[in-house]
Design a protein around this motif. Structure first.
Motif, mmCIF file in Angstrom:
data_model
loop_
_atom_site.group_PDB
_atom_site.id
_atom_site.type_symbol
_atom_site.label_atom_id
_atom_site.label_comp_id
_atom_site.label_asym_id
_atom_site.label_seq_id
_atom_site.Cartn_x
_atom_site.Cartn_y
_atom_site.Cartn_z
ATOM 1 N N VAL A 11 0.831 -1.202 0.000
ATOM 2 C CA VAL A 11 0.000 0.000 0.000
ATOM 3 C C VAL A 11 0.866 1.252 0.000
ATOM 4 N N THR A 12 0.565 2.152 -0.942
ATOM 5 C CA THR A 12 1.124 3.497 -0.995
ATOM 6 C C THR A 12 -0.031 4.428 -1.302
ATOM 7 N N GLY A 13 0.155 5.717 -1.134
ATOM 8 C CA GLY A 13 -0.903 6.623 -1.557
ATOM 9 C C GLY A 13 -1.061 7.842 -0.698
ATOM 10 N N GLY A 14 -2.122 8.561 -1.005
ATOM 11 C CA GLY A 14 -2.419 9.802 -0.312
ATOM 12 C C GLY A 14 -3.530 9.637 0.707
ATOM 13 N N VAL A 24 -6.082 -0.402 3.951
ATOM 14 C CA VAL A 24 -5.400 -1.261 4.927
ATOM 15 C C VAL A 24 -6.409 -2.090 5.710
ATOM 16 N N LEU A 25 -7.446 -1.453 6.211
ATOM 17 C CA LEU A 25 -8.442 -2.197 7.000
ATOM 18 C C LEU A 25 -9.161 -3.241 6.160
ATOM 19 N N GLY A 26 -9.478 -2.908 4.920
ATOM 20 C CA GLY A 26 -10.120 -3.881 4.041
ATOM 21 C C GLY A 26 -9.220 -5.075 3.779
ATOM 22 N N ALA A 27 -7.951 -4.806 3.512
ATOM 23 C CA ALA A 27 -7.002 -5.895 3.251
ATOM 24 C C ALA A 27 -6.814 -6.770 4.487
ATOM 25 N N VAL A 28 -6.724 -6.152 5.651
ATOM 26 C CA VAL A 28 -6.594 -6.917 6.898
ATOM 27 C C VAL A 28 -7.840 -7.776 7.112
ATOM 28 N N GLY A 31 -7.763 -10.827 5.186
ATOM 29 C CA GLY A 31 -6.703 -11.766 5.538
ATOM 30 C C GLY A 31 -5.427 -11.653 4.732
ATOM 31 N N TYR A 32 -5.248 -10.537 4.033
ATOM 32 C CA TYR A 32 -4.022 -10.349 3.267
ATOM 33 C C TYR A 32 -2.884 -9.860 4.157
ATOM 34 N N ARG A 33 -1.677 -10.197 3.789
ATOM 35 C CA ARG A 33 -0.504 -9.595 4.406
ATOM 36 C C ARG A 33 -0.438 -8.170 3.859
ATOM 37 N N VAL A 34 -0.309 -7.189 4.735
ATOM 38 C CA VAL A 34 -0.310 -5.792 4.321
ATOM 39 C C VAL A 34 1.070 -5.197 4.554
ATOM 40 N N ILE A 35 1.635 -4.643 3.481
ATOM 41 C CA ILE A 35 2.917 -3.959 3.560
ATOM 42 C C ILE A 35 2.657 -2.493 3.253
ATOM 43 N N LEU A 36 2.940 -1.644 4.221
ATOM 44 C CA LEU A 36 2.729 -0.215 4.091
ATOM 45 C C LEU A 36 4.087 0.441 3.846
#
Length: 86
Positions: A11-14, A24-28, A31-36
């Protein structure tokens, strides 16, 4: 995305406290691994950006991995990294 065997989302962005947070919350939740990518984020207010970064790194520390662009690309397999850097 599951059919394509995707298990992680970068995840990148504004708007760190709005659009990024929703992603981020949707991905979590899914059940996805989230890399910010910490140096590839921004917000309209430094104060809320800094507060959200604190939340991502501490409150969501188990669900969200926070990295810099350099660290992310440094861990990329050689051939894929070479294509990204060009």
């Amino acid at each position: 995305m599951r059919a394509a065997h995707v298990d992680a989302i970068i995840v990148t962005g504004g708007e760190t406290d709005v659009c990024v947070l929703a992603t981020v919350l949707g991905a979590v939740d899914w059940g996805y691994r989230v890399i910010l990518v910490t140096d590839a984020l921004c917000s309209s207010a430094d104060e809320t950006h800094d507060s959200m970064m604190n939340i991502y790194m501490n409150l969501f520390g188990q669900q969200v991995e926070c990295l810099t662009t350099e660290t992310l690309l440094g861990s990329w397999p050689g051939s894929a990294r070479a294509r990204l850097v060009k």
